[in-house]
Design a protein around this motif. Structure first.
Motif, PDB file in Angstrom:
ATOM      1  N   UNK A  13     -10.279  23.934  28.378  1.00 18.27           N
ATOM      2  CA  UNK A  13     -11.712  24.129  28.195  1.00 18.27           C
ATOM      3  C   UNK A  13     -12.240  25.188  29.151  1.00 18.27           C
ATOM      4  N   UNK A  14     -11.757  25.181  30.380  1.00 15.38           N
ATOM      5  CA  UNK A  14     -12.179  26.191  31.342  1.00 15.38           C
ATOM      6  C   UNK A  14     -11.767  27.588  30.881  1.00 15.38           C
ATOM      7  N   UNK A  15     -10.520  27.710  30.398  1.00 15.87           N
ATOM      8  CA  UNK A  15     -10.046  29.005  29.893  1.00 15.87           C
ATOM      9  C   UNK A  15     -10.834  29.433  28.661  1.00 15.87           C
ATOM     10  N   UNK A  25     -21.206  18.858  27.635  1.00 20.66           N
ATOM     11  CA  UNK A  25     -22.342  19.411  28.348  1.00 20.66           C
ATOM     12  C   UNK A  25     -21.938  20.217  29.573  1.00 20.66           C
ATOM     13  N   UNK A  26     -20.805  19.895  30.173  1.00 21.14           N
ATOM     14  CA  UNK A  26     -20.348  20.693  31.312  1.00 21.14           C
ATOM     15  C   UNK A  26     -20.030  22.114  30.859  1.00 21.14           C
ATOM     16  N   UNK A  27     -19.356  22.231  29.705  1.00 24.43           N
ATOM     17  CA  UNK A  27     -19.077  23.553  29.144  1.00 24.43           C
ATOM     18  C   UNK A  27     -20.363  24.257  28.752  1.00 24.43           C
ATOM     19  N   UNK A  28     -21.241  23.559  28.064  1.00 23.47           N
ATOM     20  CA  UNK A  28     -22.495  24.145  27.602  1.00 23.47           C
ATOM     21  C   UNK A  28     -23.308  24.697  28.771  1.00 23.47           C
ATOM     22  N   UNK A  39      -9.477  20.069  23.376  1.00 21.55           N
ATOM     23  CA  UNK A  39      -8.985  20.831  24.515  1.00 21.55           C
ATOM     24  C   UNK A  39      -9.026  19.969  25.774  1.00 21.55           C
ATOM     25  N   UNK A  40      -8.008  20.115  26.637  1.00 17.21           N
ATOM     26  CA  UNK A  40      -8.050  19.404  27.910  1.00 17.21           C
ATOM     27  C   UNK A  40      -8.901  20.200  28.902  1.00 17.21           C
TER      28      UNK A  40
END
Length: 253
Positions: A175-177, A199-202, A170-171
Motif C-alpha cells: 500500500x505504501x508503494x 483512510x491512512x492511504x487517503x 494490498x499489504x
C-alpha cells in the motif's frame, strides 16, 4: 478549468435515490478522494462518470466538454480509464497478455485509430508486478490483480484515472508503494479520482477530498479540513467530537 466536473447529478433506482444532486471536481495533476460510508453512492458516481449509469439529472464534463450522453467507449477514447471494485481481468490470459490486450484495443486496427506506443513489460515493471508477467490472471493474489487493473488502465495513456477500491488486497508495504506510485502518476499531469476505504492511504496521498453520505456531498476540501469536519465524523461514526481528531481518523480507518 477542472479536468472533471460533476454537476448536480441525481440517480434514482425506483424509489431509492442513490445519488442526490451531487457535485464535485477533480484537477489534472492532483489526487482526489471520493470517500464515505458503505452505500453512500460512490461507485454509482463512478458509473455515471464513465457512462455505465445514466443519471436522472445532471451533467458530467471531462476536459472542458460535456460527456453526459457519450457511450463508454467514446469516454475512454477521450482519455478516461477506470478500475473496478470487482476484479475484471481475463482469467485465462497471462498478466502480460491482459495488458497487451488493453494496449491493442486502445491502439485500434493496425494502430490507425489511436496510435499508442505503450511498453507492456515496462508497465508491469512500473506497477510492481513484472514477476507475475507469465502467470495466468486467475492464479495471482488479489493485490497483484488490483495492480494488473491499474497497468491495463495505463496502457491506454489516460488523462484521468478513476480507481475503485484500488488498495484492496494490498499489504502495508504494498500500500505504501502504491501510494508513491499514485503520486508519481499525478506528478506527470494525470488526474486521479479514487474511491477508497483505507483512510491512512487517503489522508496521506490525496490533495482533495469529497465526502458522500446518502448520495449527497457533505464536505469538500483538503484532508486536514475533512478530518476535522463534524459532519464527516457524524457520517462515519454517528456522532461528532471535535476534541479528538486522531481517534476519529482511527475509527474511520
Amino acid at each position: 478549468m477542472s479536468l472533471l466536473e460533476v454537476e448536480d447529478v441525481v440517480v434514482r433506482f425506483g424509489g431509492v435515490t442513490a445519488v442526490d444532486h451531487a457535485g464535485f471536481t477533480a484537477e489534472a495533476g492532483r489526487i482526489t478522494g471520493l470517500i464515505g460510508p458503505n452505500g453512500a453512492g460512490k461507485t454509482t458516481c463512478f458509473n455515471v462518470i464513465t457512462g455505465l449509469q445514466k443519471p436522472n439529472h445532471g451533467t458530467v464534463r471531462f476536459d472542458g466538454r460535456a460527456i453526459t450522453r457519450l457511450p463508454v467507449h467514446r469516454r475512454s477514447r477521450r482519455g478516461m480509464g477506470r478500475t473496478f471494485q470487482r476484479l475484471e481481468a481475463f482469467g485465462s490470459l497471462t498478466v502480460r497478455d491482459n495488458v497487451r490486450v488493453a494496449r491493442d484495443i486502445h491502439r485500434g486496427i493496425a494502430g490507425l485509430v489511436r496510435p499508442v506506443g505503450t511498453d507492456v513489460d515496462g508497465l508491469l515493471e512500473r506497477v510492481g508486478i513484472a514477476a507475475y508477467a507469465d502467470e495466468r490472471a486467475d492464479s495471482i493474489p488479489t493485490g497483484v490483480a488490483r495492480l494488473l487493473e491499474l497497468a491495463r488502465c495505463l496502457a491506454g495513456q489516460p488523462k484521468l484515472l478513476l480507481l475503485d477500491e484500488p488498495s484492496s488486497g494490498l499489504d502495508e508495504s504494498e500500500t505504501q508503494a502504491f501510494g508513491e506510485l499514485l503520486a508519481e502518476l499525478a506528478a506527470e499531469g494525470r488526474g486521479i479520482v479514487m474511491v477508497e476505504h483505507d483512510m491512512e492511504l487517503v489522508m496521506s496521498v490525496c490533495d482533495d477530498l469529497h465526502v458522500l453520505d446518502f448520495g449527497k456531498v457533505i464536505a469538500s476540501g483538503p484532508p486536514a479540513v475533512i478530518r476535522a469536519d463534524p459532519a464527516v465524523q457524524k457520517a462515519y461514526l454517528g456522532y461528532a467530537d471535535e476534541s479528538d481528531d486522531t481517534q476519529v481518523l482511527e475509527a474511520i480507518s
